[in-house]
Write an enzyme that holds these catalytic residues in place. Structure first.
Site, PDB file in Angstrom:
ATOM      1  N   ASP A 194      -1.065 -13.325   2.445  1.00  0.00           N
ATOM      2  CA  ASP A 194      -0.615 -12.219   2.517  1.00  0.00           C
ATOM      3  C   ASP A 194       1.038 -12.104   2.056  1.00  0.00           C
ATOM      4  O   ASP A 194       2.434 -11.632   1.691  1.00  0.00           O
ATOM      5  CB  ASP A 194      -0.633 -11.163   3.929  1.00  0.00           C
ATOM      6  CG  ASP A 194       1.000  -9.812   4.244  1.00  0.00           C
ATOM      7  OD1 ASP A 194       0.929  -9.750   3.094  1.00  0.00           O
ATOM      8  OD2 ASP A 194       2.289 -10.878   4.526  1.00  0.00           O
ATOM      9  N   MET A 275       5.465  -4.498   6.974  1.00  0.00           N
ATOM     10  CA  MET A 275       6.491  -4.472   6.372  1.00  0.00           C
ATOM     11  C   MET A 275       7.074  -4.868   4.706  1.00  0.00           C
ATOM     12  O   MET A 275       7.404  -4.380   3.764  1.00  0.00           O
ATOM     13  CB  MET A 275       7.713  -4.085   6.572  1.00  0.00           C
ATOM     14  CG  MET A 275       8.106  -2.949   7.713  1.00  0.00           C
ATOM     15  SD  MET A 275       7.515  -1.318   7.015  1.00  0.00           S
ATOM     16  CE  MET A 275       8.360  -1.340   5.541  1.00  0.00           C
ATOM     17  N   ARG A 276       6.155  -5.777   4.718  1.00  0.00           N
ATOM     18  CA  ARG A 276       6.452  -6.856   3.184  1.00  0.00           C
ATOM     19  C   ARG A 276       5.821  -6.377   2.412  1.00  0.00           C
ATOM     20  O   ARG A 276       6.233  -6.708   1.251  1.00  0.00           O
ATOM     21  CB  ARG A 276       5.461  -8.318   4.010  1.00  0.00           C
ATOM     22  CG  ARG A 276       5.845  -9.496   2.498  1.00  0.00           C
ATOM     23  CD  ARG A 276       5.394 -10.800   2.492  1.00  0.00           C
ATOM     24  NE  ARG A 276       5.595 -11.353   3.966  1.00  0.00           N
ATOM     25  CZ  ARG A 276       5.525 -11.605   4.971  1.00  0.00           C
ATOM     26  NH1 ARG A 276       4.379 -11.461   5.811  1.00  0.00           N
ATOM     27  NH2 ARG A 276       5.831 -12.784   5.739  1.00  0.00           N
ATOM     28  N   ALA A 277       4.697  -5.490   2.206  1.00  0.00           N
ATOM     29  CA  ALA A 277       4.057  -4.617   1.379  1.00  0.00           C
ATOM     30  C   ALA A 277       4.810  -4.063   0.785  1.00  0.00           C
ATOM     31  O   ALA A 277       5.301  -3.863  -0.897  1.00  0.00           O
ATOM     32  CB  ALA A 277       2.655  -4.218   1.576  1.00  0.00           C
ATOM     33  N   VAL A 280       7.493  -6.128  -1.007  1.00  0.00           N
ATOM     34  CA  VAL A 280       7.734  -7.292  -2.528  1.00  0.00           C
ATOM     35  C   VAL A 280       7.439  -5.752  -3.570  1.00  0.00           C
ATOM     36  O   VAL A 280       7.958  -6.379  -4.388  1.00  0.00           O
ATOM     37  CB  VAL A 280       6.465  -7.751  -1.889  1.00  0.00           C
ATOM     38  CG1 VAL A 280       5.712  -8.251  -3.325  1.00  0.00           C
ATOM     39  CG2 VAL A 280       6.774  -8.690  -0.924  1.00  0.00           C
TER      40      VAL A 280
END
Length: 659
Positions: A194, A275-277, A280
């Site tokens: 991830d 929330m990284r998706a 990015v």
């Protein structure tokens, strides 16, 4: 030195090229992970990337590549005067070898100056060298987990902090992290997967014309690298100019609230964690718009970003390959750009309308000659011409298994199974040497008794190379877990085979989490087969296990001898990795007393070689022969009934006895 293979000359890697370019346009995306089979130009295109990137300006003489325009560069060599000289150089491609140590990555105390001048000076590592460049890790899935953590943390924070050996340093470390891997050699842990911004899957082209083009270009390059590179010089310059224009444009690209909502809906529909998706995907969409000369992010940019940023982040089981549901992507993003109704599917369901039936997951075949017994009532009769039945059964839900380890203390690759002396872990002592983390206290203690003889009267400590002591640390190692599985007729009852496959799948999941290498030997009929040579890919082991048929005689001796052969080969290939042999059987060896004696001799051979073994006893029912327990004695192995492989079942049994 020959010219690097041109970036624009690589054929059939469009997604990979796009992902690499987008991360150079916007390094905040967080790097690229490239997954693909061997021979797909992964390393070639990554090494070619640096040559098409625009050159950068750096402060002259600065070891940390500071930007002259940065008013407060984070460099231990600073501060720099306002009129500090600058120089222009190409972007660096720094390669991190799989066997690198933490000292080499982060940097450490400059030992030569510490010993000769008594100064505690910091020697920069690979992270400092890669600042404002590309850090490339080939076979990143084989890199130690703690090193992967260091790389990803530095890539996310943009700086590296070193607190060790009396050195306290912080320096900038902003780089494009690129990792390549072959999934057949094992996967990255999901939480590490991830942390890569983008991921792409690459494969060799299936179109013969494209394959011919690849071969012709490669042969032309090998014959004359300079002439081949000159052919693509204009394409390379145009690519450099376009990257430079996109880098200048990316800060001005508008990301509207409507588009952000679209990205959020897409990430929610894909059930990604955290929330990284979203972040990015948004950054990638902006970079994609800048790359195509747009000043506003469009649905096309979001779609391209999602295909690169979301496949490895969707919620999945440990053995599932990363991937993205294209139909879901179309549903979420297709409202503004509806697709025409699909054409009716041709008869037969095939893409080419050929009418071929859909292939099954496996073919059930028959082996050997009949055992002369009636098959169990719950086993479908798939007897072939030979009269011997064969069947396949799926595994049930996995569970947490009991931890099985290799006895003693090893010195293998870092992992999470057996005790070992490793480069990381708790410090338990020291030893003489010059390789490894320096143990300052013990080094000083070793030098202290010799100061008078060396003529020291005052001042700094007089050290010699023989005084150096490095820390000895005890941690855990990974092992080779070789499964030797009985797939004979006595195991073919559906309930028993389901129990067996569930237990092995649970042990495979445990091996995946502990970073073990795994292999699979099966025996049935009259022979034993190496179903899976030792590999880091437990995914492949799980798939081979899923289609494993059962039926026929029980050539136990052949299974044990094949396991011994495999272990002998692996001892030569990987001598530091200690094996754990897991024999899954009810202990029966058909074909008479001679076969039983051969099985005992094979077991004795493994015991004499001091192979740590575990016998998982699959015998069930009211009347038991106890043959698996006898086999365990001949193997000098631990004997565990299959019902006690589960850690929960074992805990429950102990609690029941205590009550």
């Amino acid at each position: 030195m020959p010219q690097q293979y041109p970036f624009s000359a690589v054929v059939g890697s469009d997604d990979m090229a796009l992902a690499l370019i987008l991360t150079t346009v916007s390094p905040d995306i967080g790097g690229v992970l490239v997954r693909g089979e061997k021979g797909t130009a992964k390393s070639t295109i990554v090494r070619a990337l640096a040559s098409v990137l625009p050159p950068i300006d750096v402060v002259a003489g600065d070891r940390f590549s500071s930007d002259p325009r940065d008013p407060a560069p984070l460099s231990p060599d600073g501060p720099f005067p306002a009129d500090a000289a600058a120089e222009t150089r190409a972007v660096r491609l720094v390669e991190l070898p799989v066997g690198a140590t933490e000292d080499r990555v982060l940097g450490s105390l400059h030992l030569e100056r510490a010993l000769s001048e008594g100064k505690a000076e910091y020697e920069p590592g690979l992270l400092a060298k890669a600042h404002r460049g590309i850090l490339y890790v080939d076979e990143v899935n084989l890199l130690h987990d703690h090193l992967v953590d260091l790389l990803l943390d530095a890539a996310a924070m943009g700086r590296s902090t070193v607190e060790r050996d009396g050195v306290s340093v912080e320096h900038a470390a902003r780089f494009v992290l690129v990792g390549t891997m072959n999934p057949e050699e094992g996967e990255l842990r999901p939480q590490l997967l991830d942390r890569f911004g983008l991921t792409v899957e690459v494969a060799a082209p299936r179109d013969p014309a494209l394959r011919v083009d690849v071969v012709r270009r490669r042969m032309a390059y090998d014959a004359d690298p300079d002439a081949f590179a000159a052919t693509y010089a204009d394409s390379e310059r145009a690519l450099t100019d376009r990257i430079q224009a996109a880098q200048a444009r990316v800060a001005d690209v508008e990301l509207t609230d409507e588009t952000l909502l679209q990205i959020a809906e897409l990430c929610a529909a894909c059930e990604v964690d955290g929330m990284r998706a979203d972040i990015v995907t948004a950054r990638t969409a902006v970079a994609h718009a800048a790359w195509h000369g747009r000043t506003t992010v469009s649905t096309e940019d979001v779609r391209a970003a999602a295909r690169l940023a979301l496949p490895h982040r969707r919620r999945r089981n440990p053995f599932d390959a990363p991937g993205l549901d294209e139909e879901l992507l179309d549903r979420v993003l297709g409202e503004d750009d509806p697709e025409p109704d699909p054409e009716p599917e041709p008869p037969g369901g095939g893409d080419d309308g050929g009418g071929d039936p859909t292939p099954t997951d496996h073919d059930e075949t028959s082996y050997g000659e009949s055992m002369g017994t009636r098959p169990p009532h719950d086993v479908p009769d798939t007897a072939g011409a030979s009269g011997e039945q064969s069947t396949t059964v799926s595994a049930g839900a996995t569970y947490r298994p009991k931890l099985f380890t290799v006895r003693g203390t090893g010195a293998g690759e870092a992992g999470k199974r057996s005790r070992a002396v490793t480069d990381n872990g708790r410090r338990i002592g020291s030893r003489a040497g010059q390789r490894g983390p320096l143990h300052l206290t013990e080094t000083v203690r070793a030098a202290a008794p010799h100061q008078l003889a060396r003529g020291r009267t005052s001042g700094r400590l007089l050290l010699r190379s023989q005084d150096l002591r490095v820390a000895t640390r005890e941690g855990q190692e990974s092992n080779l877990v070789l499964f030797c599985v009985d797939a004979s007729g006595s195991m073919a009852a559906r309930k028993r085979m389901e129990q067996v496959k569930t237990a092995i799948l649970s042990l495979l999941l445990d091996a995946y989490q502990r970073r073990d290498k795994v292999g699979l030997v099966t025996f049935r009929g009259s022979t034993a087969d190496l179903a899976l040579p030792p590999t880091y890919s437990v995914d492949i082991a799980a798939s081979r296990l899923e289609v494993l048929p059962a039926g026929g005689r029980t050539p136990l001796a052949e299974g044990l001898l094949e396991a011994a052969r495999v272990l002998d080969l692996e001892r030569v290939r990987d001598p530091r990795r200690r094996p754990l042999l897991v024999v899954v059987t009810d202990g029966r060896a058909t074909s008479g007393s001679a076969a039983v004696e051969r099985s005992r001799q094979a077991a004795g051979l493994l015991a004499k070689a001091r192979v740590d073994s575990l016998v998982v006893d699959c015998e069930s029912g009211g009347f038991r022969l106890g043959l698996a327990a006898v086999l365990a004695e001949h193997l000098s192995a631990q004997h565990v009934p299959i019902s006690e492989v589960s850690a929960e079942a074992l805990t429950g049994a102990i609690r029941g006895r205590a009550a």
